[in-house]
Design a protein around this motif. Structure first.
Motif: not given
Length: 127
Positions: A55-78
């Motif tokens: 989860p922490a890495r997921a947020e960091e990646l989303r902040e760095i790369y606009e093409e990385i988004i919360p999981g499509y049709y998946m748990n947005k945290t993981h």
């Protein structure tokens, strides 16, 4: 990144298997019966890969790369989804797939982990 390269990255993980989910129009990659990657499309059909992520890495990646988004049709945290036409560095794709695989593999029962590792050992020995 192209889909065939991502498929190779997914299938080179120890004990990885593949199936196609017709209803979702998505290729899924599993270890021990648990999914670690899915290649499909978003609601507009734009190609994406969805990967499990700390989860922490997921947020960091989303902040760095606009093409990385919360999981499509998946748990947005993981889970994160990444557009295949993303500009993220080539080496990062493989690292993110390996990270997803590791998170899923480590949650498998220890006995199943040993069986997966043993199967690979036996397969390599017989080559």
């Amino acid at each position: 990144m192209d889909k065939p390269t991502l498929e190779v990255y997914c299938l080179k993980q120890t004990g990885a298997s593949h199936d196609y989910q017709v209803d979702w129009k998505a290729d899924r990659y599993h270890v021990g019966g648990k999914m670690f990657a899915m290649i499909g499309g978003d609601s507009q059909g734009k190609p994406i890969i969805t990967l499990k992520c700390d989860p922490a890495r997921a947020e960091e990646l989303r902040e760095i790369y606009e093409e990385i988004i919360p999981g499509y049709y998946m748990n947005k945290t993981h889970w994160n989804s990444i557009y295949l036409d993303s500009t993220i560095p080539d080496e990062l794709w493989e690292l993110l797939i390996a990270h997803s695989y590791t998170l899923v593999f480590e949650k498998l029962p220890k006995k199943l982990q040993r069986e997966i590792n043993m199967t690979v050992f036996v397969d390599n020995k017989n080559r």
